[in-house]
Motif scaffolding. Structure first.
Motif, PDB file in Angstrom:
ATOM      1  N   SER A  66       0.833  -1.203   0.000  1.00  0.00           N
ATOM      2  CA  SER A  66       0.000   0.000   0.000  1.00  0.00           C
ATOM      3  C   SER A  66       0.869   1.255   0.000  1.00  0.00           C
ATOM      4  CB  SER A  66      -0.927   0.004   1.212  1.00  0.00           C
ATOM      5  OG  SER A  66      -1.827  -1.083   1.162  1.00  0.00           O
ATOM      6  N   ILE A  67       1.891   1.260   0.841  1.00  0.00           N
ATOM      7  CA  ILE A  67       2.795   2.407   0.892  1.00  0.00           C
ATOM      8  C   ILE A  67       3.527   2.564  -0.432  1.00  0.00           C
ATOM      9  CG2 ILE A  67       4.906   3.305   1.979  1.00  0.00           C
ATOM     10  CD1 ILE A  67       3.916   1.998   4.594  1.00  0.00           C
ATOM     11  N   TYR A  68       3.992   1.449  -0.975  1.00  0.00           N
ATOM     12  CA  TYR A  68       4.684   1.498  -2.272  1.00  0.00           C
ATOM     13  C   TYR A  68       3.764   2.063  -3.355  1.00  0.00           C
ATOM     14  CZ  TYR A  68       6.792  -0.070  -6.626  1.00  0.00           C
ATOM     15  OH  TYR A  68       7.314  -0.105  -7.892  1.00  0.00           O
ATOM     16  N   GLY A  69       2.511   1.611  -3.380  1.00  0.00           N
ATOM     17  CA  GLY A  69       1.571   2.091  -4.379  1.00  0.00           C
ATOM     18  C   GLY A  69       1.304   3.581  -4.257  1.00  0.00           C
ATOM     19  N   THR A  90     -12.490   6.489  10.313  1.00  0.00           N
ATOM     20  CA  THR A  90     -11.118   5.997  10.156  1.00  0.00           C
ATOM     21  C   THR A  90     -10.998   5.178   8.865  1.00  0.00           C
ATOM     22  OG1 THR A  90     -11.597   4.003  11.447  1.00  0.00           O
ATOM     23  CG2 THR A  90     -10.709   5.911  12.641  1.00  0.00           C
ATOM     24  N   LEU A  91      -9.834   5.244   8.275  1.00  0.00           N
ATOM     25  CA  LEU A  91      -9.527   4.478   7.070  1.00  0.00           C
ATOM     26  C   LEU A  91      -8.223   3.727   7.276  1.00  0.00           C
ATOM     27  CD1 LEU A  91     -10.281   6.971   4.134  1.00  0.00           C
ATOM     28  CD2 LEU A  91     -11.533   4.882   4.661  1.00  0.00           C
ATOM     29  N   SER A  92      -8.215   2.473   6.887  1.00  0.00           N
ATOM     30  CA  SER A  92      -6.956   1.742   6.896  1.00  0.00           C
ATOM     31  C   SER A  92      -6.122   2.200   5.700  1.00  0.00           C
ATOM     32  CB  SER A  92      -7.208   0.236   6.801  1.00  0.00           C
ATOM     33  OG  SER A  92      -7.743  -0.093   5.524  1.00  0.00           O
ATOM     34  N   VAL A 131      -7.246   3.607   1.987  1.00  0.00           N
ATOM     35  CA  VAL A 131      -6.767   4.867   1.406  1.00  0.00           C
ATOM     36  C   VAL A 131      -6.289   4.640  -0.018  1.00  0.00           C
ATOM     37  CG1 VAL A 131      -4.979   6.644   1.558  1.00  0.00           C
ATOM     38  CG2 VAL A 131      -6.172   5.903   3.625  1.00  0.00           C
ATOM     39  N   VAL A 132      -5.571   3.529  -0.244  1.00  0.00           N
ATOM     40  CA  VAL A 132      -5.090   3.203  -1.582  1.00  0.00           C
ATOM     41  C   VAL A 132      -6.266   3.024  -2.540  1.00  0.00           C
ATOM     42  CG1 VAL A 132      -3.897   1.461  -2.961  1.00  0.00           C
ATOM     43  CG2 VAL A 132      -2.951   2.170  -0.770  1.00  0.00           C
ATOM     44  N   THR A 133      -7.263   2.259  -2.122  1.00  0.00           N
ATOM     45  CA  THR A 133      -8.442   2.034  -2.965  1.00  0.00           C
ATOM     46  C   THR A 133      -9.167   3.342  -3.259  1.00  0.00           C
ATOM     47  OG1 THR A 133      -8.725  -0.182  -2.036  1.00  0.00           O
ATOM     48  CG2 THR A 133     -10.624   0.786  -3.159  1.00  0.00           C
ATOM     49  N   ILE A 143      -8.876   9.172  -8.486  1.00  0.00           N
ATOM     50  CA  ILE A 143      -8.142   9.526  -9.700  1.00  0.00           C
ATOM     51  C   ILE A 143      -8.951   9.142 -10.938  1.00  0.00           C
ATOM     52  CG2 ILE A 143      -6.078   9.035 -11.066  1.00  0.00           C
ATOM     53  CD1 ILE A 143      -4.585   8.690  -8.397  1.00  0.00           C
ATOM     54  N   PHE A 144      -9.494   7.920 -10.928  1.00  0.00           N
ATOM     55  CA  PHE A 144     -10.278   7.462 -12.083  1.00  0.00           C
ATOM     56  C   PHE A 144     -11.506   8.345 -12.287  1.00  0.00           C
ATOM     57  CE2 PHE A 144     -13.536   4.787 -14.085  1.00  0.00           C
ATOM     58  CZ  PHE A 144     -12.863   4.407 -15.240  1.00  0.00           C
TER      59      PHE A 144
END
Length: 340
Positions: free
Chosen positions: A47-50, A234-236, A240-242, A248-249
């Motif tokens: 997730s961090i990498y993405g 709260t968001l995991s 957040v990645v999703t 963006i889309f």
């Protein structure tokens, strides 16, 4: 042009720094704390990498705006390189701390957004007449990118996986410093990429846009922090990645829809916009797959690939160098084809 060599080596060292660090980033995150890593789960590390790689691309938009409106492309490249070097050195000194790790990534992302689009813009300015020479020049420039992308994982990967992770970050930082030095002493750029000359009206518009943007970012960040701290919402990290991908889309679809419906384009131009939209989606899908090289494929290389060479195990990150070596081989050939 003589300036192409200056930009070639500047970008080569920046890509050395970026891809060298990228080659070991997820491996460092999932490595055990006892052996110098962060001990993260694969899901959290991915997730961090993405988010990191997405941000590195997205910051090209404000990076180009700052260059066009405030710094000029020449200064933006130097400031960006300095921030990248500072980020890599921060990671080398304190990546095992939460503050040091995220500060280092933020500096690298911001610096990449300033340097990457603007160094390419200056390359284009070297060829004011355009044509085949500019196409060939970009092919040569792209070869420089991939020389850095080839050497970076080899050196940083070996240092990180075989000696210590901090050595890999040091190598990435020192590589960027080398790029900054040669950028400053290099020749052939003349007045290209100088500071923009804005009218009073344009300066006022720039200051207004900058102020509103800073206020919105600060306000949204404060609200999200308060909601998270209070437990209301709260968001995991995975969520957040999703959410980032969906946002963006959605923005892309909305942008093209507004352009088609209210842009005042002719029927022929609207057809071209539709074509660009599908090319846009195809490019996004390609780069989404390509960036798996530094995450899923890197973990696969570390865990499931036989890397033994005459009794010695090659670092998993070395497999990151395979793609750029093919580009190095074929870039001169395609550069010649553009001129043929």
């Amino acid at each position: 042009p003589r300036g192409l060599a200056t930009l070639f080596f500047t970008e080569m060292w920046e890509r050395f720094s970026y891809y060298g660090m990228r080659g070991i980033l997820i491996l460092f995150m999932v490595d055990a704390i006892q052996t110098g890593g962060l001990g993260m789960t694969v899901g959290r590390a991915a997730s961090i990498y993405g988010l990191y790689t997405a941000a590195a691309y997205l910051t090209a938009l404000p990076g180009g705006w700052f260059a066009d409106r405030i710094f000029g492309a020449r200064n933006a490249v130097f400031y960006g390189g300095a921030m990248i070097a500072a980020g890599q050195i921060t990671l080398a000194l304190s990546a095992t701390t939460q503050a040091g790790f995220y500060t280092g990534l933020l500096l690298v992302v911001t610096g990449t957004g300033l340097l990457k689009p603007n160094v390419s813009a200056i390359v284009g300015d070297l060829y004011p007449d355009g044509g085949a020479r500019r196409d060939a020049g970009f092919s040569v420039f792209y070869m420089g990118i991939n020389i850095g992308a080839f050497i970076g994982p080899l050196l940083c990967g070996y240092l990180g996986e075989n000696i210590a992770w901090s050595y890999a970050f040091w190598a990435a930082g020192l590589g960027m410093i080398a790029g900054l030095i040669q950028y400053k002493v290099g020749a052939g750029l003349g007045n290209l990429g100088g500071k923009p000359t804005l009218s009073a009206e344009d300066r006022a518009s720039t200051n207004k846009t900058l102020g509103i943007t800073i206020a919105v970012i600060a306000g949204v960040s404060a609200i999200l922090y308060w909601l998270n701290a209070s437990g209301i919402f709260t968001l995991s990290l995975e969520q957040v990645v999703t959410a980032t991908g969906v946002l963006i889309f959605g923005l892309v679809v909305a942008y093209f829809a507004i352009a088609l419906l209210f842009g005042g384009f002719t029927t022929a131009e609207q057809k071209r916009l539709v074509l660009i939209f599908f090319l846009f989606i195809g490019a996004a899908l390609f780069w989404s797959g390509f960036e798996q090289a530094g995450s899923a494929l890197n973990l696969f290389a570390a865990g499931y690939t036989d890397r033994m060479i005459f009794g010695w195990e090659a670092p998993a990150s070395w497999l990151q160098a395979i793609n750029p070596i093919f580009i190095i081989i074929f870039a001169p050939i395609f550069g010649w084809l553009w001129l043929a």
